[in-house]
Design an enzyme around this catalytic site. Structure first.
Site, PDB file in Angstrom:
ATOM      1  N   PHE A 255       1.790  -0.911   8.579  1.00 21.06           N
ATOM      2  CA  PHE A 255       2.041  -0.979   9.951  1.00 21.06           C
ATOM      3  C   PHE A 255       1.604  -2.290  10.519  1.00 21.06           C
ATOM      4  O   PHE A 255       0.879  -3.179  10.122  1.00 21.06           O
ATOM      5  CB  PHE A 255       0.952   0.121  10.763  1.00 21.06           C
ATOM      6  N   ASP A 256       2.533  -2.743  11.708  1.00 22.02           N
ATOM      7  CA  ASP A 256       2.251  -3.911  12.524  1.00 22.02           C
ATOM      8  C   ASP A 256       0.894  -4.585  12.653  1.00 22.02           C
ATOM      9  O   ASP A 256       0.376  -5.539  12.051  1.00 22.02           O
ATOM     10  CB  ASP A 256       2.933  -3.520  13.684  1.00 22.02           C
TER      11      ASP A 256
ATOM     12  N   HIS B 148      -0.935   1.357  15.689  1.00 21.04           N
ATOM     13  CA  HIS B 148       0.367   1.668  14.769  1.00 21.04           C
ATOM     14  C   HIS B 148       1.392   1.612  15.543  1.00 21.04           C
ATOM     15  O   HIS B 148       2.610   1.884  15.257  1.00 21.04           O
ATOM     16  CB  HIS B 148       0.395   3.384  14.474  1.00 21.04           C
TER      17      HIS B 148
ATOM     18  N   GLU C 127       0.698  -1.288   0.005  1.00 21.39           N
ATOM     19  CA  GLU C 127       0.125  -0.018   0.124  1.00 21.39           C
ATOM     20  C   GLU C 127       0.878   1.222  -0.143  1.00 21.39           C
ATOM     21  O   GLU C 127       1.712   1.309   0.892  1.00 21.39           O
ATOM     22  CB  GLU C 127      -0.982  -0.040   1.253  1.00 21.39           C
TER      23      GLU C 127
ATOM     24  N   LEU D 184      -6.122  -1.782  -1.427  1.00 22.21           N
ATOM     25  CA  LEU D 184      -5.702  -1.661   0.198  1.00 22.21           C
ATOM     26  C   LEU D 184      -6.375  -2.997   0.874  1.00 22.21           C
ATOM     27  O   LEU D 184      -7.260  -3.145   1.475  1.00 22.21           O
ATOM     28  CB  LEU D 184      -6.531  -0.501   0.694  1.00 22.21           C
TER      29      LEU D 184
ATOM     30  N   GLU E  99      -4.685  -6.580   3.130  1.00 20.16           N
ATOM     31  CA  GLU E  99      -3.096  -7.084   3.409  1.00 20.16           C
ATOM     32  C   GLU E  99      -3.234  -8.740   2.855  1.00 20.16           C
ATOM     33  O   GLU E  99      -2.355  -9.172   2.702  1.00 20.16           O
ATOM     34  CB  GLU E  99      -2.930  -6.695   4.702  1.00 20.16           C
TER      35      GLU E  99
ATOM     36  N   TYR F  42      -2.773  -7.846  10.406  1.00 20.99           N
ATOM     37  CA  TYR F  42      -3.507  -8.786  10.852  1.00 20.99           C
ATOM     38  C   TYR F  42      -4.466  -9.507  10.034  1.00 20.99           C
ATOM     39  O   TYR F  42      -4.765 -10.790  10.106  1.00 20.99           O
ATOM     40  CB  TYR F  42      -4.288  -8.515  12.289  1.00 20.99           C
ATOM     41  N   PRO F  43      -4.928  -8.731   8.808  1.00 26.12           N
ATOM     42  CA  PRO F  43      -5.844  -9.364   8.183  1.00 26.12           C
ATOM     43  C   PRO F  43      -5.075 -10.474   7.430  1.00 26.12           C
ATOM     44  O   PRO F  43      -5.765 -11.334   6.515  1.00 26.12           O
ATOM     45  CB  PRO F  43      -6.272  -8.104   7.154  1.00 26.12           C
TER      46      PRO F  43
END
Lengths: 370, 404
Positions: free
Chosen positions: A117-118, A163, A63, A92, A94, A122-123
């Site tokens: 970002f970390d 974040h 992204e 967009l 993940e 998760y997705p």
């Protein structure tokens, strides 16, 4: 989805939006010869560019990594240099990014994808755990997945929620993933090149508060070292580093906690205590040899990590060292980690993050005889 | 490897907006963009349950949704695979009952979908199957016993996906659709004309990866055919509780791709629709979505009891729509089958024998192999753990040895 760096705290090494912009422009500066003060962001950017230059199957996507160069500017200039087919923006999503990378790696490419970002990664967790980590094993090695998932992680930047997660334990717990995290500018270059070279999938955890840290490094020299290692088939992959030698106790840290551990060691030296600092660098595979050699020498250890301590990489390190070095220990191994709470809001994060004082308190607790 | 680095003029094929593909299709077919992307008003069907070829006016075709009858050779090849597929399904179910296999999700009743999905592709194309698509995997040329290894229980995938261009039969729903997208993307970047067919079921269309895969394929304009076997149930949950879309094929328009519905028990219509989809995709149309209207005749697996959630009458109704008997009638009436039926039956029996023998064999397992393939080379930690298991095995093998 862009980061809003809202607060600045010098004490925690936080950065403001202005320094972020400065780092970005520094990354764009033409490379000079000999050792230069460059940022970790620039080292990562150079590693990506060099890997893409060396191998046309290396692709970068995610992204905002294209024209923008990534929200942290790590992919700055790659689209311009290598074209939209080699470095490009995706929708967009993940899971889509990681799942598509799996298919590309199955079909001859070496994708390097960025999770912005970390907590935005998760997705993609199902793709990472069920496919990225297992493909090699379930096909008895017939299918290799040479792919790198770059994750800007951890806190210390005054970021709002979602974040600043330290997500390395999730990945380290998953069999089949290598997990690397650099703490120095030179390691950022070296380790990202090695991650891209690896035939195994690598979770490349980038301590985002160190993106704008600077060291004197000679990129041409690092490039030459990498080429020499590639020629001779050697590599520093999976090796921890002694970041500061010492004799009285060992501080074991990785990623964002390494500079904090070094600062604690410097402060302890002023009080006459010699602390050795080990930079783990590679969480998986873990370098038991280097870590245990240090603890056997000093007899005392503190493990430092930003992540929650419970069921974490830090608890794994304590367990491993205790199992292997029990008879050398003068005191129980201590940990200084994040509290077992959701990552705090910016104005509260300095209470959460392991700091020099908390580390020195833990060192003081190591049952000294005098 | 030829990937253009020409950044001043990005490759149009790579970044072609979906609208351009659609307007090209519109020019080609002389219909509106909506009529191109939306499925025809009726599902495409050619040979009815009675085995008779329908009149063209009753095939569900419309301008821009026209489907020529597949060639006789293709239909005969399909029939052979149908008979083999049914035999495979029933043999595998029997092997589960005999305890030779852990589980087998049967595609009994869905063989037309299985066969058409495999036969519409060329040798260089890829297919990404689910756990219920073993018949399609075998129809792509994977050895039947290798295909069933995943259910035999001595390892996960029994075949090399890259060698056969067949993904591992995938359990986490729709995750494999994204792998299909990636394989197609990599091929496209190298200028190869590979088409990828990705399979999933009706329940799976509720998953997030279904959405992400269709969207990625459309945005990157990739030659992927998303083939949904709507067999009406996700284990026990009926389609009405998954989606209230007019049809699953209608979901295509939301991504800017074309969708079509087809009678999933009519291998003639399936081949007609999929052959055209493959040709369109290979010629640069971008992805397509095909929904096959079929029925899962048996329970989800042997561990499931379908009588708890669906009436027997419904099953009987679908029994009359069987894909194989209608094809046999059609080919016999046209005089194409002759004595071929006996030859095909013998071939099906040979495959069944191969499965019986292959799956009854007590395959020796090597416990130390557990550590060998986690990474390209075992880590120091895995070497330690492997040595520990080796030591346990050695002590088990010679218990009389002193342990100290």
């Amino acid at each position: 989805m862009s980061p809003t760096v809202t607060t600045s705290s010098e004490a925690n090494g936080n950065v403001s939006a202005a320094t972020a912009r400065a780092a970005a422009s520094a990354a764009a500066v033409q490379e000079a010869t000999g050792p230069q003060a460059i940022t970790m962001a620039k080292a990562l950017n150079t590693a990506l560019a060099d890997a893409m230059q060396a191998d046309p199957s290396v692709l970068v996507f995610g992204e905002d990594v294209g024209m923008l160069g990534g929200v942290f500017r790590i992919t700055d200039g790659l689209t311009k240099t290598f074209g939209q087919q080699r470095c490009f923006d995706t929708p967009l999503a993940e899971s889509g990014i990681v799942g598509m990378a799996v298919g590309m790696a199955m079909n001859g490419m070496r994708p390097v994808v960025e999770m912005q970002f970390d907590a935005f990664a998760y997705p993609a967790f199902q793709q990472i755990v069920s496919h990225v980590a297992k493909m090699h094993n379930r096909t008895k090695g017939a299918l290799k997945l040479p792919m790198v998932i770059r994750v800007p992680y951890a806190g210390g930047i005054g970021g709002v929620e979602h974040h600043c997660d330290s997500s390395e334990s999730y990945y380290a717990h998953t069999a089949g993933l290598k997990v690397f995290t650099p703490a120095t500018v030179a390691d950022a270059y070296r380790m990202l090149r090695e991650a891209i070279d690896s035939d195994d999938p690598v979770m490349f955890m980038e301590p985002k508060k160190l993106y704008w840290s600077k060291d004197l490094v000679d990129l041409a020299d690092l490039r030459a070292q990498h080429a020499a290692n590639a020629d001779s088939g050697t590599s520093s992959e999976g090796k921890a580093a002694v970041a500061r030698p010492g004799t009285d106790a060992t501080l074991i840290a990785y990623g964002p906690s390494v500079p904090t551990a070094l600062a604690a060691a410097a402060a302890a030296a002023e009080e006459g205590r010699s602390l050795e600092v080990i930079d783990v660098r590679s969480i998986v595979p873990f370098d038991d040899e280097t870590v245990c050699a240090s603890v056997r020498k000093t007899g005392r250890a503190v493990v430092i990590a930003e992540a929650h301590g419970f069921a974490s990489v830090s608890s794994e390190i304590v367990a491993r060292v205790q199992e292997r070095c029990f008879h050398y220990l003068a005191a129980p191994i201590r940990r200084v980690t994040g509290f077992d709470i959701p990552y705090p809001a910016p104005k509260l994060e300095h209470y959460y993050l392991p700091g020099v004082d908390r580390i020195l308190d833990a060192v003081d607790d190591l049952q000294w005889e005098n | 490897m030829t990937i253009s680095a020409d950044h001043s003029a990005p490759d149009r094929a790579q970044r072609l907006p979906a609208e351009d593909a659609v307007s090209e299709a519109v020019r080609k077919f002389g219909i509106t963009a909506e009529d191109y992307m939306l499925p025809a008003h009726h599902q495409i069907e050619m040979v009815g349950p009675d085995g008779r070829l329908k009149a063209e006016s009753e095939q569900g075709t419309e301008p821009g949704h026209e489907y020529p009858l597949p060639a006789d050779e293709e239909l005969l090849a399909a029939y052979e695979q149908l008979v083999v597929g049914r035999r495979v399904n029933d043999q595998n179910s029997a092997l589960v009952r005999q305890g030779r296999m852990a589980v087998y999700p049967s595609s009994h009743g869905q063989e037309a979908c299985q066969v058409a999905a495999a036969l519409c592709l060329s040798a260089g194309d890829w297919i990404f199957p689910t756990y219920r698509d073993a018949v399609a995997v075998m129809a792509r040329g994977v050895d039947p016993v290798e295909a069933m290894t995943i259910f035999r229980g001595d390892w996960h995938s029994g075949y090399d996906p890259a060698k056969h261009k067949v993904g591992i039969q995938c359990t986490p729903l729709t995750t494999q659709l994204l792998h299909a997208v990636g394989v197609a993307h990599a091929a496209k970047l190298r200028g190869e004309d590979t088409v990828v067919l990705a399979m999933c079921g009706d329940g799976a269309t509720s998953e997030g990866d279904f959405h992400e895969a269709l969207n990625f394929a459309a945005v990157f304009h990739l030659p992927v055919i998303f083939f949904v076997q709507n067999n009406k149930y996700a284990i026990s949950v009926p389609l009405s509780q998954q989606s209230v879309a007019p049809s699953l094929a209608h979901k295509a328009v939301g991504y800017g791709m074309a969708g079509e519905r087809v009678d999933g028990n009519d291998v003639v219509a399936l081949l007609a629709v999929l052959d055209r989809a493959v040709k369109l995709a290979r010629d640069g149309s971008g992805p397509l979505l095909v929904e096959a209207n079929t029925y899962r005749m048996q329970a989800h697996t042997n561990a499931d009891d379908a009588s708890r959630y669906r009436p027997d009458g419904e099953v009987a109704e679908w029994l009359a729509k069987d894909p194989i008997s209608r094809m046999k009638t059609y080919l016999t009436d046209r005089g194409l089958l002759d004595d071929g039926d006996a030859r095909i039956a013998a071939k099906a029996e040979a495959v069944a024998t191969q499965l019986r023998e292959g799956l009854s064999e007590d395959v020796p397992v090597d416990p130390l192999e557990l550590f060998r393939h986690v990474f390209s080379a075992p880590t120091p930690q895995l070497k330690e753990q492997s040595a520990m298991l080796a030591d346990e095995l050695a002590r088990e093998a010679s218990p009389e040895e002193p342990t100290k």
